[in-house]
Design a protein around this motif. Structure first.
Motif, mmCIF file in Angstrom:
data_model
loop_
_atom_site.group_PDB
_atom_site.id
_atom_site.type_symbol
_atom_site.label_atom_id
_atom_site.label_comp_id
_atom_site.label_asym_id
_atom_site.label_seq_id
_atom_site.Cartn_x
_atom_site.Cartn_y
_atom_site.Cartn_z
ATOM 1 N N LEU A 154 10.631 11.968 2.111
ATOM 2 C CA LEU A 154 10.743 10.556 2.499
ATOM 3 C C LEU A 154 11.543 10.427 3.803
ATOM 4 O O LEU A 154 11.139 9.738 4.743
ATOM 5 C CB LEU A 154 11.468 9.777 1.403
ATOM 6 N N GLY A 193 0.931 4.174 -2.697
ATOM 7 C CA GLY A 193 0.732 5.564 -2.293
ATOM 8 C C GLY A 193 1.828 6.460 -2.817
ATOM 9 O O GLY A 193 1.586 7.557 -3.330
ATOM 10 N N VAL A 194 3.066 6.004 -2.709
ATOM 11 C CA VAL A 194 4.193 6.790 -3.196
ATOM 12 C C VAL A 194 4.085 6.984 -4.706
ATOM 13 O O VAL A 194 4.290 8.090 -5.221
ATOM 14 C CB VAL A 194 5.520 6.114 -2.818
ATOM 15 N N THR A 198 3.030 6.722 5.188
ATOM 16 C CA THR A 198 2.465 7.059 3.874
ATOM 17 C C THR A 198 1.603 8.308 3.966
ATOM 18 O O THR A 198 1.630 9.162 3.072
ATOM 19 C CB THR A 198 1.623 5.886 3.332
ATOM 20 N N VAL A 222 1.465 9.523 -5.501
ATOM 21 C CA VAL A 222 1.942 10.877 -5.230
ATOM 22 C C VAL A 222 2.829 11.362 -6.364
ATOM 23 O O VAL A 222 2.722 12.508 -6.825
ATOM 24 C CB VAL A 222 2.691 10.916 -3.893
ATOM 25 N N VAL A 242 0.846 -1.201 0.000
ATOM 26 C CA VAL A 242 0.000 0.000 0.000
ATOM 27 C C VAL A 242 0.870 1.236 0.000
ATOM 28 O O VAL A 242 0.600 2.223 -0.697
ATOM 29 C CB VAL A 242 -0.943 -0.027 1.225
ATOM 30 N N SER A 243 1.955 1.189 0.792
ATOM 31 C CA SER A 243 2.843 2.343 0.849
ATOM 32 C C SER A 243 3.445 2.615 -0.526
ATOM 33 O O SER A 243 3.517 3.765 -0.960
ATOM 34 C CB SER A 243 3.954 2.093 1.862
ATOM 35 N N MET A 260 3.804 15.960 0.511
ATOM 36 C CA MET A 260 4.016 16.145 -0.934
ATOM 37 C C MET A 260 2.879 16.959 -1.542
ATOM 38 O O MET A 260 3.117 17.838 -2.380
ATOM 39 C CB MET A 260 4.096 14.778 -1.634
ATOM 40 N N PHE A 275 3.878 11.333 4.262
ATOM 41 C CA PHE A 275 4.525 11.568 2.973
ATOM 42 C C PHE A 275 3.540 12.154 1.976
ATOM 43 O O PHE A 275 3.834 13.140 1.290
ATOM 44 C CB PHE A 275 5.100 10.246 2.466
ATOM 45 N N PHE A 276 2.354 11.554 1.919
ATOM 46 C CA PHE A 276 1.320 12.010 0.997
ATOM 47 C C PHE A 276 0.948 13.458 1.276
ATOM 48 O O PHE A 276 0.903 14.297 0.367
ATOM 49 C CB PHE A 276 0.103 11.087 1.162
#
Lengths: 269, 466
Positions: B176, A6-7, B5, A10, A2-3, B12, B8-9
């Motif tokens: 990150l 998500g990255v 996450t 983004v 999931v991470s 960003m 980070f989300f």
């Protein structure tokens, strides 16, 4: 997992976002070219408010010597100017042309017009062509600050093949406060006292009524000092070293020398 | 979604949106300024051209009737220009772009209208105004090229886009790291909690910083410390209970085995009267021991369930009460009983204190004593009560264990005297209720001293009692 998704999401959003400004500006350009409008004429020149009839050549508005000095200083200090339409109290274009012609006539009548001393005259005193623009100087306050109408001047040019006369005529008084004459002739026979006499006449026609207090002259020009004021009359003279030669249609050759004389009101200090 | 996450989300998104917004506003502001500047410059050029045309018309009023002259004049102007008659008929045009109808309609007398125009690759501003000549007028349109300005704008937007991608790429790495830095301590706390849940109660987190994460770690350590202490306490209690149950079962089993054995023998066969009597006596003796054990257990149970109300009690009165009970027993056993008490009021509960003293005196009697002393003495702000005997004593190594439930130093001697091993345990519990404890001293040969300190009342308490 999931991470990582998500990255990646983004990163995708970030990349897509890079196109947004381009699209917005493209739309902005499209709207720019789709319309038209009226220019906002932000005239920052104030109308003249004296009692005398404004813009009348027979009863011209007059300025005190101190005000003339103030205007001259502003003209010297400012390096920016803008064109504008005449406001109430200022000369029209036609009146500016007439004022220029009158100045030339007056200088000529007093024997102070250089072209009268040319070896052979070619062309009229006024020139075949003329142009005039009305300008105002931008002061230290900035271009959006209102200016008094007497800070404006008509920049009138009379020119032809042999002559170019450029006059700076105060838009309220109609007086010439600066003049530049570029003339071509085979020879020049200016009288000995031409510099002093022409300066005196120039100052008289400019509206400064103070008596002369002193005079200085050299090869390049002359200065006439006045009593009770910082204003002075300045004259510059430049004789070109070249001889201009060209062929006429009939095969004959003509030689002419160029002379440049300028008059202006200056301020001492 | 993990916190990492989310952080980070969010970072960003916020960073990207802020960068885009500020860049757009900056470029937009620049665009507006440039457009206004170009319009002013175009107006300036229009005005200059208008003066030039007016000058020419002033010198040559019939100028506009001669197209060649009009063209010559237009070519002398610094920009492309066009002349249109009152009916918008073209007199001369050198414009690269075609003016729209709207620009004519907008140009009322004294006004200057403008239009941004685009033709092929050229962008320009068209300025339109009327020039009056006597009773007539005509339109002058000038064209000022703004292609360079728009090209600069597009170049700026393109540069911004590249800058945005570069900064976002670098920011990506930084964010990150930042997200990892922020969630790292939380992960450590989580891992520590997981290990603690698996039984490692000594887990602690090294705290650094005074921020929220540091406080979380500090609170976690405090919680872990409390959990560890409670777990040790509960383990001790469980061990005690297990020991208690084991000892209790053993104490029950031993006499019951004998009772069942003798009862079975009585039921099973014909015995001589002497044997029947012996068996019955044994059964009675063991039954009485079990009864005493049951009573003691009930007392212990009652002690843990009740709230006791203490009061001021006269010591001599308590001692007199004790003497009445002990003197007959001591006389029967051949034990000399001495009692000596200083005046004083103690803070105690009467029945509990009597039970405590009974148990101590009973133990002293069971220790083969020939003399038992009950003493009461004032010591500073406390009152000390001591039971002293000259019996077998308690081995020094066993003093620490004699207050454990069912513990008996000499089991055979105790059982013979109906001992259950609960007397000192009961006395210790009563001492705790009085805010005190038993202090036992013995050399294991020449007797035992057991003392308890109680709260001593002042003159006021003694006067109230009186």
């Amino acid at each position: 997992m999931v991470s990582l998704l998500g990255v990646l999401l983004v990163m995708l959003l970030a990349y897509a976002g890079s196109y947004v400004p381009g699209l917005l500006f493209a739309e902005r350009e499209r709207r720019l070219f789709a319309g038209c409008g009226i220019m906002e004429m932000e005239e920052t020149v104030l109308p003249w408010e004296e009692d005398q009839p404004a813009g009348d050549a027979n009863a011209q508005s007059r300025l005190e010597t101190e005000r003339i000095e103030q205007v001259i200083r502003t003209w010297k200090e400012s390096d920016r100017e803008f064109l504008h339409e005449p406001v109430e109290g200022q000369l029209s274009m036609e009146e500016a042309f007439e004022a220029g012609q009158e100045w030339i006539n007056a200088m000529s009548g007093a024997g102070c017009y250089p072209l009268d001393y040319a070896g052979s005259k070619a062309g009229s005193a006024y020139g075949d062509h003329a142009s005039a623009v009305l300008v105002a100087t931008i002061g230290s306050e900035g271009e959006n600050q209102p200016r008094e109408s007497y800070y404006s001047c008509w920049n009138v040019i009379f020119y032809n093949e042999d002559t170019k006369v450029r006059l700076w005529i105060n838009a309220v008084t109609g007086q010439v406060w600066e003049a530049e004459l570029i003339m071509y002739a085979q020879e020049w026979n200016l009288p000995e006292d031409f510099a002093c006499d022409s300066l005196v006449k120039f100052l008289e026609l400019s509206g400064v009524e103070n008596a002369a207090a002193g005079f200085a002259e050299n090869r390049l020009g002359a200065v006439l000092y006045l009593e009770g004021t910082s204003i002075c009359g300045e004259m510059e003279r430049e004789d070109a070293e070249w001889i201009y030669v060209w062929s006429e249609d009939d095969g004959t050759k003509r030689e002419r020398r160029c002379m440049r004389i300028s008059y202006r009101l200056g301020v001492i200090g | 979604m993990r916190l990492f996450t989310k952080i980070f989300f969010c970072f960003m998104l916020v960073f990207g949106a802020a960068f885009q917004a500020s860049g757009y506003l900056l470029i937009s502001h620049s665009f507006e300024n440039d457009a206004a500047q170009e319009k002013r410059y175009a107006l300036e050029q229009f005005r200059y051209c208008k003066y030039m045309v007016q000058s020419s018309v002033y010198r040559q009023p019939e100028l506009l009737e001669d197209r060649e002259e009009v063209g010559r004049m237009a070519r002398s102007l610094p920009v492309n220009a066009a002349f249109y008659g009152p009916e918008r008929e073209e007199l001369y045009c050198s414009l690269d772009t075609i003016p729209g109808e709207a620009v004519f309609e907008e140009a009322a007398p004294g006004e200057v209208s403008y239009q941004f125009a685009k033709e092929r690759e050229k962008e320009s501003i068209l300025m339109c105004g009327r020039i009056t000549q006597g009773q007539e007028y005509f339109y002058l349109i000038t064209e000022t090229d703004i292609s360079a300005m728009l090209a600069d704008q597009r170049e700026t937007v393109g540069y911004f886009k590249r800058l945005y991608l570069a900064v976002t790429g670098v920011g990506f790495l930084f964010i990150l790291l930042l997200a990892g830095f922020l969630t790292g301590p939380i992960n450590r706390v989580s891992a520590a909690a997981r290990r603690m849940a698996q039984g490692s109660y000594k887990e602690r987190i090294r705290t650094a910083g005074k921020d929220e994460i540091g406080q979380l770690a500090e609170n976690f350590n405090r919680m872990a410390q409390t959990v560890e202490e409670k777990m040790e306490e509960m383990s001790a209690m469980v061990r005690q209970k297990e020991d208690f149950v084991a000892n209790f079962a053993h104490e029950m089993k031993t006499p019951l085995t004998s009772v069942i054995g003798y009862a079975d023998m009585l039921c099973g066969r014909e015995l001589p009267a002497r044997q029947v009597r012996e068996a019955a006596e044994y059964i009675v003796r063991e039954g009485m021991r079990l009864e005493a054990l049951a009573f003691k257990l009930m007392d212990l149970s009652a002690l843990s369930r009740q709230d006791f109300r203490l009061e001021w009690l006269e010591v001599p009165e308590i001692f007199d009460h004790m003497a009445k009970g002990m003197e007959p027993v001591c006389r029967d056993e051949g034990i000399r009983f001495h009692m000596e008490a200083q005046e004083g009021m103690v803070w105690a509960e009467f029945d509990l204190l009597v039970t405590l003293l009974v148990n101590l005196l009973d133990n002293a009697a069971k220790a083969d004593s020939t003399e038992i002393r009950l003493e009461g003495k004032r010591e500073g702000e406390r009152y000390r009560i001591t039971v002293r005997d000259n019996g077998k004593g308690i081995a020094p190594g066993e003093i620490g264990r004699v207050t454990e439930a069912f513990y008996m130093g000499d089991k055979s001697r105790s059982r013979k005297r109906h001992g259950s091993g609960l007397g000192l345990s009961l006395a210790e519990r009563i001492a705790e209720i009085h805010g005190s404890r038993l202090v036992i001293t013995s050399d294991g040969r020449s007797g035992t001293d057991v003392s308890i300190w109680l709260g001593l009342g002042g003159e006021g308490e003694m006067r109230d009692e009186a």
